[in-house]
Design an enzyme around this catalytic site. Sequence first.
Site, mmCIF file in Angstrom:
data_model
loop_
_atom_site.group_PDB
_atom_site.id
_atom_site.type_symbol
_atom_site.label_atom_id
_atom_site.label_comp_id
_atom_site.label_asym_id
_atom_site.label_seq_id
_atom_site.Cartn_x
_atom_site.Cartn_y
_atom_site.Cartn_z
ATOM 1 N N HIS A 66 58.825 17.842 29.622
ATOM 2 C CA HIS A 66 58.005 17.980 30.596
ATOM 3 C C HIS A 66 57.946 17.004 31.748
ATOM 4 C CE1 HIS A 66 56.718 22.147 29.627
ATOM 5 N NE2 HIS A 66 56.980 21.634 28.326
ATOM 6 N N LYS B 72 45.641 20.241 41.583
ATOM 7 C CA LYS B 72 46.573 19.756 40.434
ATOM 8 C C LYS B 72 46.123 18.801 39.677
ATOM 9 C CE LYS B 72 49.995 19.311 43.321
ATOM 10 N NZ LYS B 72 51.028 20.184 42.864
ATOM 11 N N THR C 220 54.302 24.100 38.927
ATOM 12 C CA THR C 220 54.073 25.441 38.961
ATOM 13 C C THR C 220 53.022 25.819 39.916
ATOM 14 O OG1 THR C 220 52.821 25.298 37.007
ATOM 15 C CG2 THR C 220 55.150 25.851 36.595
HETATM 16 C C1 26Y Z 1 49.378 13.027 25.626
HETATM 17 C C2 26Y Z 1 49.338 12.862 26.873
HETATM 18 C C3 26Y Z 1 50.084 11.219 27.192
HETATM 19 C C4 26Y Z 1 49.890 13.615 27.567
HETATM 20 C C5 26Y Z 1 49.159 14.867 27.993
HETATM 21 C C6 26Y Z 1 49.315 15.812 28.939
HETATM 22 C C7 26Y Z 1 51.270 13.514 28.347
HETATM 23 C C8 26Y Z 1 51.452 14.970 29.148
HETATM 24 C C9 26Y Z 1 50.579 16.038 29.619
HETATM 25 C C10 26Y Z 1 50.728 16.929 30.402
HETATM 26 C C11 26Y Z 1 51.980 17.295 30.959
HETATM 27 C C12 26Y Z 1 52.138 18.261 31.904
HETATM 28 O O1 26Y Z 1 51.148 19.084 32.171
HETATM 29 N N1 26Y Z 1 53.075 18.313 32.573
HETATM 30 C C13 26Y Z 1 53.669 19.272 33.675
HETATM 31 O O2 26Y Z 1 54.321 20.413 32.891
HETATM 32 C C14 26Y Z 1 54.441 21.477 33.895
HETATM 33 C C15 26Y Z 1 55.198 22.339 33.068
HETATM 34 O O3 26Y Z 1 56.396 22.111 32.780
HETATM 35 C C16 26Y Z 1 55.424 20.778 34.996
HETATM 36 O O4 26Y Z 1 55.638 21.920 36.083
HETATM 37 C C17 26Y Z 1 54.873 19.729 35.466
HETATM 38 O O5 26Y Z 1 55.794 19.179 36.623
HETATM 39 C C18 26Y Z 1 54.494 18.713 34.619
HETATM 40 O O6 26Y Z 1 53.837 17.554 35.257
#
Ligand code: 26Y
Length: 795
Positions: free
Chosen positions: A341, A528, A636
């Site tokens: 992601h 967001k 999204t």
């Molecule tokens: C553990 C920590 C570093 C961490 C915590 C939360 C790393 C990532 C996340 C969350 C990431 C996230 O929400 N990503 C989003 O996922 C969506 C679904 O695929 C995408 O639409 C979006 O672009 C992306 O930022």
Amino acid sequence: MFSYKEEFKKSFVTRMERKGMEKTAELAYETLWEMTQEWIQKRWNRTNQLYRDNNEKKLYYFSIEFLIGRVLGQNLINLNFYDTVKEGLDELGLQLSEIEELETEPGLGNGGLGRLAACFVDSLASLGLPGHGYGLRYKGGLFTQHFVNGYQTEQPTQWIQQEHNVDIRREELAVDISYYGEIQVVMGLDGLKVNVENPEWVKAIPYDMPVVGANGGTVNTLRLWQAEVSDRPFPGREDYAVYEHETAKITDRLYPDDSLEAGKILRLKQQYFLCSASLQTILNNRSFSIEALPENAAIQINDTHPALAIPELMRLLIDDHALSWDQAWDITTRTISYTNHTILEEAMGKWDSRLIQSLLPRIYLIIEEIDRRFKKSLQQQELDEEALHKLSIIENGTIKMAVLAVVGSYKVNGVAKLHTEILKKREMKELNEQFPNKFHNKTNGITHRRWLLKANHELSGLITEAIGPRWIKEPERLSELHYFAQNHSFLQDFQAIKSLKKEHLIHHLQRNQNVVVDPDSIFDIHIKRFHGYKRQLMNILHIQMLYDRIKRDPTYRPYPRTFFFGGKAAPSYHFAKQVIKMINTVASKVNSDPLARKHLHVVFVENYNVTQAEYLIPAADVSEQISTASKEASGTGNMKLMMNGALTIGTFDGANVEIFEEVGQENAFVFGMRAEQVMQYEKEKSYNPKEIIDSDSEIAQLMEELIKGEWTDGKNNVDFIVGQLMEDSDPYFVLKDFRSYSKAHEQILKAYAHPEKWAEMCVKNIAASGIFSSDRTIQQYSNDVWHLTKIPSIY
Ligand code: 26Y
């Protein structure tokens, strides 16, 4: 079956009377809750029975977040009972919407990744596919956000109630999880065997939540694990109070602060807890031989957070089921698949080897062995140092979970076309070369059952009036709305609904935050997680510029706009917190200025969550999707807003690219650098924000005011922002894209001056949004990755 209003009313009243108390909304909520649970339970039992009888392959979606939002209303919608219940209650003098407001939203997620997991389980059940979610039952969920003097404060959220919980405790399915201990190699009957001596034990108790599919046909399960003390004895357990406390912490909250070592250990404990408990339950309750796992189960890991599922499955197969390494590896790499992601370096999961070695000694040995074997397999090729670096799982005392996830799974996907291309060509180029058929794209989607049917009942009704109800089952049929994009009376109805949803939002904000918004202004919405790359900073700087213009230029009197912000910053992300403070400061300055206030209004919606999103999204005219090109994997929110007839102002990033492709660039406001340009600058390290400041006097003026602390209540609150924008050649290129962003906003004002044409563009967006239903995404995953068979519907 209570498919008829009168029957519903009768039963509802009888139950209320049986409770024998006053007819309060609380009591109505309780009663409705019980009734809904009963309807669901029957269907849930039937689905489970069908699963037992049919023995079809199942999907398990492992995710550290499930941002499901409130469930009561959604369940009624999916059961097709919403209208009946609403009308029935109306006749009894009760308002369903008020009753719904009594439910506390479970905040078991943070952003897009968690909401995606929730949309996916909804689509799985709605398509009648055997797919279940596995996650953690955080007691607190994500923090509640409040503003104090414009600063974000974080309070623990309490969503679990004593009664009427959304889930059911399954004591009999508890499993034990072990941490720490010493490795011992012993001689077993079939040769050497690895044992872990004296580990610490923790019990994992599953809580099951029903996931009701469309028409109540299939009810799947979302299983959330809770940590409790284990009954097993082990050294250290004597200090029971400490043990109990440490255990409870494992599922106490989502994303505990990891700036200190203790927090890092806790996050690692959580991730392992999820993987081990979920895998154990899958293996314990199977009805097939262990060798047949890949034909009977697919496991999708949502980002790298559950990537420990790979070594954990290896451990279970080798240590508990006595399989050889090769057999276990073959099974694991045909069972697990991985979704990436992000391309942001800091979000790619990494662990200090020592941490894993001490907390999970057996898992560490397995990861080491996976790495050793993989490196050995590369030896024949003449790979340069850079390639070897990109391909190593363990390097310089760090374990790279993304590499482990790619090596240990059979399919890897990005979440939008552009993102997948960037993964394949840049971030994971070397891995893609090693495993050319592993990488594929699955563009994200959203469930239209929550984001249109539930959040915008009125618009859904209008759509059905125009094109009939088939779009509900087949959302791509929304394209039939194209025929109505120039139909005057349809456009008028659309405008009326937009105004109504604005009123609903206004009312909600008045009640919750005591702000009053002009319903005739343009609703410009930026909602967001707070992050540098999402560029909330660019938006607020632009508002600052508009304010300056209004004050400076007596001829500049633009059409009134309300700029809405919503989102939380991670508690230790100082830059993002300063942006929050800045937005609040700009808001109070702009909103309290009588002249500026006629044209600009800034509203920061406190504690943005799914419930707030359901108010904001249907009311939006403009959708802000302004990430630095290449950084947003998909997005999204962009899809949800489009589906509700908002026009996108956005960069060529993530799924925006596909949105523009579907709707046509003439029906959106596209601006800014392309991903290739951004990557070129990054490669050459040639971006210099000072050049922009020197060549643009208006931007220079903004920077001057900013540095003085005029927009942040003093200089102390702006140092991270200034440092990033000007001194560190900003990795998010805010000033570089600023001019074209501001021009795009001017285009918006021009377009909004023609209401009917604007409405036509909105309708074209709705018509083009069907492809972004998560039903489409899930069907593609099923066809290409999971190979699930639809179970026959019973209702
Ligand atoms: C553990 C920590 C570093 C961490 C915590 C939360 C790393 C990532 C996340 C969350 C990431 C996230 O929400 N990503 C989003 O996922 C969506 C679904 O695929 C995408 O639409 C979006 O672009 C992306 O930022």
